[in-house]
Design an enzyme around this catalytic site. Structure first.
Site, PDB file in Angstrom:
ATOM      1  N   TYR A  13       0.804  -1.216   0.000  1.00 30.41           N
ATOM      2  CA  TYR A  13       0.000   0.000   0.000  1.00 30.41           C
ATOM      3  C   TYR A  13       0.847   1.281   0.000  1.00 30.41           C
ATOM      4  O   TYR A  13       0.383   2.331  -0.435  1.00 30.41           O
ATOM      5  CB  TYR A  13      -0.935   0.012   1.215  1.00 30.41           C
ATOM      6  N   ASP A  33       9.757  -7.032  -4.752  1.00 32.10           N
ATOM      7  CA  ASP A  33       8.870  -7.684  -3.784  1.00 32.10           C
ATOM      8  C   ASP A  33       9.200  -9.170  -3.761  1.00 32.10           C
ATOM      9  O   ASP A  33       9.480  -9.759  -4.809  1.00 32.10           O
ATOM     10  CB  ASP A  33       7.400  -7.472  -4.160  1.00 32.10           C
ATOM     11  N   THR A  85       5.387  -4.210   8.912  1.00 29.81           N
ATOM     12  CA  THR A  85       5.871  -4.492  10.269  1.00 29.81           C
ATOM     13  C   THR A  85       4.656  -4.850  11.124  1.00 29.81           C
ATOM     14  O   THR A  85       4.199  -4.033  11.912  1.00 29.81           O
ATOM     15  CB  THR A  85       6.601  -3.266  10.863  1.00 29.81           C
ATOM     16  N   THR A 130       6.744   1.622   9.420  1.00 25.27           N
ATOM     17  CA  THR A 130       6.519   2.039  10.805  1.00 25.27           C
ATOM     18  C   THR A 130       7.209   1.054  11.740  1.00 25.27           C
ATOM     19  O   THR A 130       7.004  -0.159  11.615  1.00 25.27           O
ATOM     20  CB  THR A 130       5.008   2.079  11.093  1.00 25.27           C
ATOM     21  N   LYS A 215       5.978   9.366  14.163  1.00 29.20           N
ATOM     22  CA  LYS A 215       4.986   8.504  13.513  1.00 29.20           C
ATOM     23  C   LYS A 215       4.149   7.750  14.549  1.00 29.20           C
ATOM     24  O   LYS A 215       2.920   7.673  14.478  1.00 29.20           O
ATOM     25  CB  LYS A 215       5.719   7.513  12.602  1.00 29.20           C
ATOM     26  N   HIS A 253     -16.676  23.029  21.354  1.00 31.70           N
ATOM     27  CA  HIS A 253     -15.644  23.738  22.123  1.00 31.70           C
ATOM     28  C   HIS A 253     -14.448  23.932  21.192  1.00 31.70           C
ATOM     29  O   HIS A 253     -14.042  22.992  20.509  1.00 31.70           O
ATOM     30  CB  HIS A 253     -15.263  22.873  23.335  1.00 31.70           C
ATOM     31  N   CYS A 269      -2.383   0.130  11.059  1.00 35.17           N
ATOM     32  CA  CYS A 269      -1.613   1.251  11.616  1.00 35.17           C
ATOM     33  C   CYS A 269      -2.051   1.552  13.042  1.00 35.17           C
ATOM     34  O   CYS A 269      -1.340   1.279  13.992  1.00 35.17           O
ATOM     35  CB  CYS A 269      -1.801   2.493  10.763  1.00 35.17           C
ATOM     36  N   LYS A 326     -12.442   0.003   7.645  1.00 37.72           N
ATOM     37  CA  LYS A 326     -13.004   1.354   7.733  1.00 37.72           C
ATOM     38  C   LYS A 326     -13.757   1.679   6.440  1.00 37.72           C
ATOM     39  O   LYS A 326     -13.707   0.899   5.478  1.00 37.72           O
ATOM     40  CB  LYS A 326     -11.918   2.372   8.035  1.00 37.72           C
ATOM     41  N   ARG A 333      -7.622  -5.987   6.896  1.00 38.71           N
ATOM     42  CA  ARG A 333      -6.645  -6.302   7.936  1.00 38.71           C
ATOM     43  C   ARG A 333      -7.059  -5.782   9.309  1.00 38.71           C
ATOM     44  O   ARG A 333      -7.433  -4.626   9.457  1.00 38.71           O
ATOM     45  CB  ARG A 333      -5.273  -5.727   7.561  1.00 38.71           C
TER      46      ARG A 333
HETATM   47  N1  SAJ Z   1     -11.866   4.858  13.646  1.00 35.35           N
HETATM   48  C1  SAJ Z   1     -12.800   4.998  14.647  1.00 35.35           C
HETATM   49  N2  SAJ Z   1     -13.213   6.260  14.976  1.00 35.35           N
HETATM   50  C2  SAJ Z   1     -12.735   7.366  14.341  1.00 35.35           C
HETATM   51  C3  SAJ Z   1     -11.778   7.217  13.321  1.00 35.35           C
HETATM   52  C4  SAJ Z   1     -11.349   5.938  12.996  1.00 35.35           C
HETATM   53  O1  SAJ Z   1     -13.256   4.025  15.257  1.00 35.35           O
HETATM   54  O2  SAJ Z   1     -13.180   8.464  14.686  1.00 35.35           O
HETATM   55  C5  SAJ Z   1     -11.398   3.509  13.272  1.00 35.35           C
HETATM   56  C6  SAJ Z   1     -11.582   3.189  11.804  1.00 35.35           C
HETATM   57  O3  SAJ Z   1     -12.868   2.701  11.536  1.00 35.35           O
HETATM   58  C7  SAJ Z   1     -10.509   2.160  11.605  1.00 35.35           C
HETATM   59  C8  SAJ Z   1      -9.386   2.629  12.531  1.00 35.35           C
HETATM   60  O4  SAJ Z   1     -10.005   3.479  13.456  1.00 35.35           O
HETATM   61  O5  SAJ Z   1     -10.939   0.881  12.014  1.00 35.35           O
HETATM   62  C9  SAJ Z   1      -8.245   3.334  11.844  1.00 35.35           C
HETATM   63  O6  SAJ Z   1      -8.728   4.223  10.861  1.00 35.35           O
HETATM   64  P1  SAJ Z   1      -8.052   5.644  10.577  1.00 35.35           P
HETATM   65  O7  SAJ Z   1      -8.763   6.286   9.466  1.00 35.35           O
HETATM   66  O8  SAJ Z   1      -7.919   6.391  11.842  1.00 35.35           O
HETATM   67  O9  SAJ Z   1      -6.563   5.297  10.194  1.00 35.35           O
HETATM   68  P2  SAJ Z   1      -5.796   4.473   9.085  1.00 35.35           P
HETATM   69  O10 SAJ Z   1      -5.218   3.290   9.790  1.00 35.35           O
HETATM   70  O11 SAJ Z   1      -6.601   4.211   7.884  1.00 35.35           O
HETATM   71  O12 SAJ Z   1      -4.662   5.526   8.673  1.00 35.35           O
HETATM   72  C10 SAJ Z   1      -3.856   6.071   9.687  1.00 35.35           C
HETATM   73  C11 SAJ Z   1      -3.649   7.552   9.456  1.00 35.35           C
HETATM   74  N3  SAJ Z   1      -3.060   8.143  10.640  1.00 35.35           N
HETATM   75  C12 SAJ Z   1      -3.597   9.218  11.238  1.00 35.35           C
HETATM   76  O13 SAJ Z   1      -4.628   9.719  10.868  1.00 35.35           O
HETATM   77  C13 SAJ Z   1      -2.851   9.743  12.415  1.00 35.35           C
HETATM   78  C14 SAJ Z   1      -2.735   7.792   8.284  1.00 35.35           C
HETATM   79  O14 SAJ Z   1      -2.403   9.166   8.171  1.00 35.35           O
HETATM   80  C15 SAJ Z   1      -1.448   6.996   8.465  1.00 35.35           C
HETATM   81  O15 SAJ Z   1      -0.614   7.144   7.356  1.00 35.35           O
HETATM   82  C16 SAJ Z   1      -1.814   5.533   8.565  1.00 35.35           C
HETATM   83  O16 SAJ Z   1      -2.632   5.391   9.726  1.00 35.35           O
HETATM   84  C17 SAJ Z   1      -0.545   4.758   8.747  1.00 35.35           C
HETATM   85  O17 SAJ Z   1      -0.083   4.142   7.780  1.00 35.35           O
HETATM   86  O18 SAJ Z   1       0.026   4.834   9.829  1.00 35.35           O
END
Ligand code: SAJ
Length: 444
Positions: A13, A33, A85, A130, A215, A253, A269, A326, A333
Site C-alpha cells: 500500500y 517484492d 511491520t 513504521t 509517527k 468547544h 496502523c 473502515k 486487515r
Molecule cells: N476509527 C474509529 N473512529 C474514528 C476514526 C477511525 O473508530 O473516529 C477507526 C476506523 O474505523 C478504523 C481505525 O479506526 O478501524 C483506523 O482508521 P483511521 O482512518 O484512523 O486510520 P488508518 O489506519 O486508515 O490511517 C492512519 C492515518 N493516521 C492518522 O490519521 C494519524 C494515516 O495518516 C497513516 O498514514 C496511517 O494510519 C498509517 O499508515 O500509519
C-alpha cells in the site's frame, strides 16, 4: 545528491504508490517484492491492491519503462524500504500482568540484508516502515555496516514515516508534510532532496529516532482519542444519552476534538503502532496499553448490544453490512467487523456478510453474500458495521420489502434513523440506549 535510480523494497500500500510516483517524476525505479504473485501481477500490467487512482499511475509508470519490477534489488542510488511491520500472532510479552504484542521485524531485517550486496559508497538508504523507536540505529544500521561501509560517512541513512491515508494515498503522498530523520544532518539533507522530487508539502529534517517517534505518536494519539470516544459510548448508554449528539456538542468547544466511537479500531496502523511503544517501554505506557484494551474490547460491546436487542443469538440470522476495517476501502486487515462476525457466530448466530469492496473475499468461517439482497433476505436483524457510502445511501423504502428484518443496529451513526423508522424499521444505535432515553423523556 543526484537520484537516477531508486530501488523500492516492498510493493504494498505504501511502496507501490511511492515507486510509481517517483517513476512518474522521471526517475528509474526498480520495484522489489519477495511475493511472486505481486511481481507477476505487475509484470502483466495489473495491480494487486485497491486504491483509488493507483491503477492508472502504475500502468503509465510501467508503460513508460521508468518502473520495472523484480524479486531482487540491484545497485541503485537510493534504497527505500517499505515492507510490513505487523505483530506476531502467537507470541506476547508480559509486564506486570499486562500482555502486550510484539513487533515482527523480520521483513525489515531481510529487506535490509537484501540491500547489503548492492550497497555502494554515496548511496542513500531510507526506512519508511513504521517501526519501534531506534529501529534505524539499532537494527538497520548494524546490518548495513556489515558491508564494511560506515553509515553517515560512506552512505546516508534516514527514517521517513509515511503518513498517507488509505483511500487518498496518491494525493497525500504529494501534499502532506514529510518528516525526514537522518542518522546525521547530512543524511537528513539527502533524504530531504529525495522527497523534494515530488512532495509539495513541507519537508522537515530531524534525527532518525525522533522521526520514528513522531509517527508512533501520531497514530497512538488517534488510538487513545478513539478509545475515549468508545468509553464515552458505553457511559452514554448507561446514562441514557446519545453519544453522537454529546460528542458533536463537546466538539463545538474550540479546543476539543473527540473522534467517533464504533465497532473497534482496525487496519494495519492505528491498532498496531501503539504496541511498538508498549513493547519497547511497558513500564512507561499504562495509558497506551489501556486504550488498546478498550478499543479491542469494542467488538464485544457490539455483540452485547445485539444480545440486548435479540436476546439469545442461538439460531438467529444476522445480516452484517461491511467487513472492511473502515469506510470505502477494501482492506480487511485487523478489521473489527470480522471480529464482531466471529463473536456473533460463537454465540450461535448465523451471519451473512455483504462487503461490496471485497466480492472475491474468501475468509475462513465467514459466509460472504453475493449481493445486499441475498444478505438481508432471511435476516432477523441487520447490523451496520462499516460506514461505506454505499450503505449510508441505501434507501429503506427500496429494501423494506426485500428483508424479513425489522430491526437494524447502526454501529457507526451512518443511517437516517427517521427515514428508516418511517419505513417500518426499529433502529438502535451504538452509544445510544433508546429505551433509557424514552424513559427519561417521558419523565420530563
Ligand atoms: N476509527 C474509529 N473512529 C474514528 C476514526 C477511525 O473508530 O473516529 C477507526 C476506523 O474505523 C478504523 C481505525 O479506526 O478501524 C483506523 O482508521 P483511521 O482512518 O484512523 O486510520 P488508518 O489506519 O486508515 O490511517 C492512519 C492515518 N493516521 C492518522 O490519521 C494519524 C494515516 O495518516 C497513516 O498514514 C496511517 O494510519 C498509517 O499508515 O500509519
Amino acid at each position: 545528491m543526484k537520484f537516477q535510480k531508486i530501488c523500492v523494497l516492498g510493493l504494498g500500500y505504501i511502496g507501490l504508490p511511492t515507486a510509481s510516483t517517483f517513476a512518474a517524476h522521471g526517475i528509474k525505479v526498480l520495484g522489489v517484492d519477495t511475493n511472486p504473485h505481486v511481481i507477476e501481477t505487475l509484470q502483466n500490467g495489473s495491480i494487486h491492491i485497491h486504491e483509488p487512482g493507483l491503477r492508472t499511475v502504475v500502468e503509465s509508470a510501467l508503460d513508460s519503462g521508468n518502473l520495472t519490477v523484480s524479486p531482487r534489488p540491484e545497485e541503485a542510488d537510493v534504497f527505500l524500504i517499505a515492507v510490513p511491520t505487523p505483530f506476531y500472532e502467537d507470541s506476547h510479552g508480559e509486564y506486570d500482568g499486562r500482555k502486550y504484542r510484539l513487533a515482527d521485524m523480520r521483513a525489515v531485517t531481510s529487506a535490509t540484508e537484501a540491500i547489503l550486496p548492492c550497497l555502494r559508497k554515496g548511496n542513500l538508504v531510507v526506512l519508511e516502515s513504521t517501526s519501534p523507536p531506534r529501529t534505524t540505529v539499532d537494527l538497520v544500521k548494524p546490518i548495513l555496516e556489515r558491508s564494511g561501509l560506515k553509515a553517515g560517512i560512506d552512505f546516508h541513512l534516514c527514517y521517513s514515516p509515511e503518513r498517507v491515508l488509505p483511500g487518498q494515498i496518491l494525493r497525500e503522498l504529494i501534499e502532506n508534510a514529510r518528516v525526514v530523520g537522518g542518522i546525521t544532518p547530512e543524511s537528513a539533507k539527502a533524504g530531504h532532496d529525495l522527497y523534494a522530487t515530488f512532495v509539495k508539502g513541507e519537508i522537515i529534517e530531524t534525527d532518525a529516532t525522533t522521526a520514528e517517534m513522531v509517527k508512533l505518536m501520531e497514530n497512538t494519539t488517534r488510538d487513545v482519542n478513539i478509545a475515549i470516544a468508545n468509553e464515552f459510548s458505553r457511559l452514554a448508554e448507561k446514562f441514557g444519552v446519545d453519544v453522537w449528539e454529546a460528542i458533536s456538542l463537546a466538539n463545538r468547544h474550540p479546543r476539543i476534538n473527540i473522534l467517533s466511537p464504533g465497532p473497534g479500531v482496525g487496519g494495519h496502523c492505528i491498532s498496531v503502532d501503539p504496541w511498538f511503544f508498549v513493547e519497547t517501554a511497558p513500564e512507561l505506557t499504562p495509558l497506551i496499553y489501556q486504550a488498546r484494551q478498550v478499543n479491542d474490547g469494542q467488538p464485544h460491546f457490539v455483540v452485547e448490544k445485539v444480545k440486548q436487542v435479540l436476546g439469545s443469538l442461538k439460531d438467529k440470522k444476522i445480516a452484517a453490512l461491511g467487513l472492511a476495517y473502515k469506510p470505502d476501502v477494501d482492506d480487511l486487515r485487523e478489521s473489527p467487523a470480522t471480529q464482531v462476525v466471529h463473536l456473533l457466530q460463537k454465540e450461535g448466530a448465523t451471519v451473512k456478510v455483504w462487503e461490496p469492496f471485497k466480492l472475491d473475499a474468501n475468509i475462513q468461517d465467514i459466509d460472504m453474500a453475493t449481493s445486499l439482497d441475498s444478505a438481508i433476505q432471511d435476516a432477523d436483524l441487520i447490523l451496520f458495521l462499516v460506514k461505506h457510502t454505499e450503505f449510508t445511501t441505501i434507501k429503506p423504502e427500496e429494501i423494506s420489502s426485500k428483508t424479513r428484518a425489522r430491526v437494524i443496529i447502526d454501529c457507526v451513526n451512518g443511517l437516517n434513523t427517521i427515514q428508516w423508522e418511517n419505513n417500518g424499521f426499529t433502529v438502535y444505535r451504538l452509544g445510544v440506549n433508546n429505551l433509557k432515553i424514552a424513559n427519561q423523556q417521558s419523565q420530563i
